[in-house]
Design a protein around this motif. Structure first.
Motif, PDB file in Angstrom:
ATOM      1  N   ASN A 249     -36.726  -4.988  30.106  1.00  7.02           N
ATOM      2  CA  ASN A 249     -36.491  -3.848  29.217  1.00  7.02           C
ATOM      3  C   ASN A 249     -37.804  -3.173  28.894  1.00  7.02           C
ATOM      4  O   ASN A 249     -38.664  -3.736  28.225  1.00  7.02           O
ATOM      5  CB  ASN A 249     -35.821  -4.338  27.936  1.00  7.02           C
ATOM      6  CG  ASN A 249     -35.362  -3.186  27.046  1.00  7.02           C
ATOM      7  OD1 ASN A 249     -35.641  -2.030  27.333  1.00  7.02           O
ATOM      8  ND2 ASN A 249     -34.658  -3.519  25.989  1.00  7.02           N
ATOM      9  N   ARG A 251     -38.328  -0.829  26.878  1.00  8.14           N
ATOM     10  CA  ARG A 251     -38.452  -0.479  25.464  1.00  8.14           C
ATOM     11  C   ARG A 251     -38.876  -1.673  24.612  1.00  8.14           C
ATOM     12  O   ARG A 251     -39.173  -1.539  23.437  1.00  8.14           O
ATOM     13  CB  ARG A 251     -37.104   0.052  24.943  1.00  8.14           C
ATOM     14  CG  ARG A 251     -36.742   1.458  25.428  1.00  8.14           C
ATOM     15  CD  ARG A 251     -35.433   1.899  24.805  1.00  8.14           C
ATOM     16  NE  ARG A 251     -35.099   3.270  25.156  1.00  8.14           N
ATOM     17  CZ  ARG A 251     -35.514   4.324  24.481  1.00  8.14           C
ATOM     18  NH1 ARG A 251     -36.291   4.168  23.431  1.00  8.14           N
ATOM     19  NH2 ARG A 251     -35.166   5.539  24.852  1.00  8.14           N
ATOM     20  N   GLN A 296     -32.084   4.093  35.952  1.00 11.43           N
ATOM     21  CA  GLN A 296     -31.688   3.405  34.734  1.00 11.43           C
ATOM     22  C   GLN A 296     -32.895   3.160  33.828  1.00 11.43           C
ATOM     23  O   GLN A 296     -32.822   3.331  32.601  1.00 11.43           O
ATOM     24  CB  GLN A 296     -31.013   2.077  35.093  1.00 11.43           C
ATOM     25  CG  GLN A 296     -30.504   1.273  33.909  1.00 11.43           C
ATOM     26  CD  GLN A 296     -29.372   1.968  33.174  1.00 11.43           C
ATOM     27  OE1 GLN A 296     -28.648   2.776  33.766  1.00 11.43           O
ATOM     28  NE2 GLN A 296     -29.230   1.677  31.885  1.00 11.43           N
ATOM     29  N   ASP A 297     -34.025   2.761  34.440  1.00  7.36           N
ATOM     30  CA  ASP A 297     -35.239   2.493  33.663  1.00  7.36           C
ATOM     31  C   ASP A 297     -35.740   3.746  32.957  1.00  7.36           C
ATOM     32  O   ASP A 297     -36.069   3.714  31.761  1.00  7.36           O
ATOM     33  CB  ASP A 297     -36.345   1.949  34.575  1.00  7.36           C
ATOM     34  CG  ASP A 297     -36.115   0.492  34.933  1.00  7.36           C
ATOM     35  OD1 ASP A 297     -35.322  -0.161  34.240  1.00  7.36           O
ATOM     36  OD2 ASP A 297     -36.743   0.010  35.902  1.00  7.36           O
ATOM     37  N   ARG A 299     -34.111   6.429  32.226  1.00  6.04           N
ATOM     38  CA  ARG A 299     -33.153   6.887  31.218  1.00  6.04           C
ATOM     39  C   ARG A 299     -33.336   6.125  29.916  1.00  6.04           C
ATOM     40  O   ARG A 299     -33.310   6.696  28.829  1.00  6.04           O
ATOM     41  CB  ARG A 299     -31.731   6.708  31.737  1.00  6.04           C
ATOM     42  CG  ARG A 299     -31.297   7.773  32.739  1.00  6.04           C
ATOM     43  CD  ARG A 299     -30.000   7.387  33.389  1.00  6.04           C
ATOM     44  NE  ARG A 299     -29.643   8.296  34.478  1.00  6.04           N
ATOM     45  CZ  ARG A 299     -28.772   8.006  35.440  1.00  6.04           C
ATOM     46  NH1 ARG A 299     -28.182   6.802  35.448  1.00  6.04           N
ATOM     47  NH2 ARG A 299     -28.511   8.886  36.386  1.00  6.04           N
ATOM     48  N   GLU A 300     -33.548   4.802  30.033  1.00  4.34           N
ATOM     49  CA  GLU A 300     -33.762   3.998  28.840  1.00  4.34           C
ATOM     50  C   GLU A 300     -35.037   4.385  28.106  1.00  4.34           C
ATOM     51  O   GLU A 300     -35.109   4.274  26.885  1.00  4.34           O
ATOM     52  CB  GLU A 300     -33.824   2.517  29.234  1.00  4.34           C
ATOM     53  CG  GLU A 300     -32.499   1.939  29.703  1.00  4.34           C
ATOM     54  CD  GLU A 300     -32.634   0.489  30.121  1.00  4.34           C
ATOM     55  OE1 GLU A 300     -33.766  -0.034  30.053  1.00  4.34           O
ATOM     56  OE2 GLU A 300     -31.619  -0.112  30.496  1.00  4.34           O
ATOM     57  N   CYS A 301     -36.022   4.824  28.867  1.00  2.00           N
ATOM     58  CA  CYS A 301     -37.301   5.229  28.260  1.00  2.00           C
ATOM     59  C   CYS A 301     -37.312   6.702  27.863  1.00  2.00           C
ATOM     60  O   CYS A 301     -38.322   7.191  27.342  1.00  2.00           O
ATOM     61  CB  CYS A 301     -38.446   4.950  29.228  1.00  2.00           C
ATOM     62  SG  CYS A 301     -38.641   3.212  29.630  1.00  2.00           S
TER      63      CYS A 301
END
Length: 374
Positions: A249, A251, A296-297, A299-301
């Motif tokens: 993750n 984040r 995906q990475d 987008r999370e950031c």
């Protein structure tokens, strides 16, 4: 109405663009001429220490286990041991002509000693078998010779010990280098103790397995099929890299200066590429799995707010690829060079333009060791 720029200004702009491209090409050529990155090797070994330790433990367990099996097999047939110590009196001026372990073992096997012992033993004994039972050792002082006799029958050990002792004393009487060879200590015949755990076997197993692990890591790094750094991508594939993401993750450690800096660099580079190219697509060599993971990475950031990225299917040729700006997605620490190079070559022949690459799922600890961040 379209205003045309002065010709001199256009020439300066064209010259500036050519100089910039030439500079980039020179930098790429410099990177491609570099050898093995020693710091990358160092960081790889540090992060693989737990694996190497586990390999060493496994090797020690296997080595001691094999030693235990051999010891258990030997315990079925007990071995009896006799040790006799002799004092060697050298002839005057002949002390420098002393024998070492190897010489004594050779001399004892000669007819002057072993042949005489066989005469004393009589029939019923094999000469080669008797020779294999006897071992000579010079433990410290060259004047003290230890004769060890091993055998499975205590009666045979006793007989061979006495015969070889008599032959050895007779040898000391007629050999010019000695004045006499006398028995000084004769231990009783005992059953040889079996050591069920062997430190040497465990140590050897640990060294062998750890050595295999070290060699495998060195081979993996030196071959160049694995990507660890941004420079690896530029050096091996010859394309610029716009950034990297980390495994897990992203984040989770938002206050980490190193991770924050890498995310900012990636965000700015993606934004620049999206402004420069109308159609920006992601490509990998894993049927889209790595590209999906990268999407995906980011987008999370929150790095996709001003960036539009699509997924490129290289199975569709022609107009689908022609004129497309492509970002190659490359996973960290995997053998990927040959696969992604093949996809890149195909995309280029179909008219696509590889504008950048991105390194994903990088190991945080490895990256911090390599780039020197705390």
């Amino acid at each position: 109405m379209r205003i045309r720029q002065p010709q001199s200004k256009r020439k300066r702009m064209r010259k500036g663009a050519m100089d910039k491209e030439k500079k980039v090409e020179m930098e790429m050529e410099t990177w491609m001429q570099q050898g093995i990155d020693s710091k990358a090797v160092f960081a790889t070994y540090l992060t693989r220490l737990p694996v190497l330790i586990l390999l060493a433990v496994a090797g020690a367990v296997l080595g001691s286990g094999l030693h235990l099996l051999i010891a258990l097999a030997a315990a079925r047939d007990p071995v009896y041991v006799s040790e006799t110590e002799y004092y060697i009196s050298f002839a005057e001026g002949r002390y420098a002509d002393y024998y070492n372990d190897f010489t004594w073992n050779d001399v004892i096997g000669m007819d002057t000693i072993l042949g005489r012992a066989m005469e004393l033993l009589g029939t019923g004994y094999d000469k080669n078998q008797v020779k294999s039972m006897i071992t000579a050792d010079i433990l410290s002082d060259v004047r003290f010779l230890t004769i060890t006799v091993r055998g499975q029958e205590p009666e045979a050990v006793e007989a061979v010990k006495n015969a070889i002792g008599t032959a050895l004393e007779e040898y000391g009487n007629f050999e010019d280098a000695f004045s006499a060879i006398d028995k000084v200590d004769d231990l009783e015949i005992i059953q040889e103790k079996i050591h069920y755990f062997g430190w040497r076997a465990a140590f050897l197993g640990a060294v062998v397995f750890a050595g295999i692990g070290i060699f495998a890591i060195a081979l993996r790094v030196s071959i160049g099929s694995v990507f660890y750094t941004k420079c690896d991508v530029m050096k091996i594939l010859g394309v610029p890299i716009c950034g990297l993401t980390f495994a897990g993750n992203n984040r989770k450690k938002a206050d980490d200066i190193f991770i924050t800096r890498q995310q900012r660099m990636l965000s700015e580079n993606l934004k620049m590429l999206s402004e420069k190219y109308d159609n920006l697509m992601l490509m990998d060599a894993s049927d889209g799995k790595e590209a999906e993971a990268f999407l995906q990475d980011i987008r999370e950031c929150g790095l996709t707010e001003s960036v539009e990225l699509g997924m490129l299917n290289t199975d569709c040729a022609g107009e689908h690829i022609h004129g497309t700006a492509i970002i190659a997605v490359i996973p960290f620490g995997k053998s990927y060079r040959e696969k992604i190079a093949d996809e890149i070559n195909y995309a280029r022949l179909q008219g696509g333009e590889i504008v950048a690459a991105v390194l994903i799922k990088a190991d945080r600890i490895w990256s911090k060791i390599y780039y020197g961040w705390k």
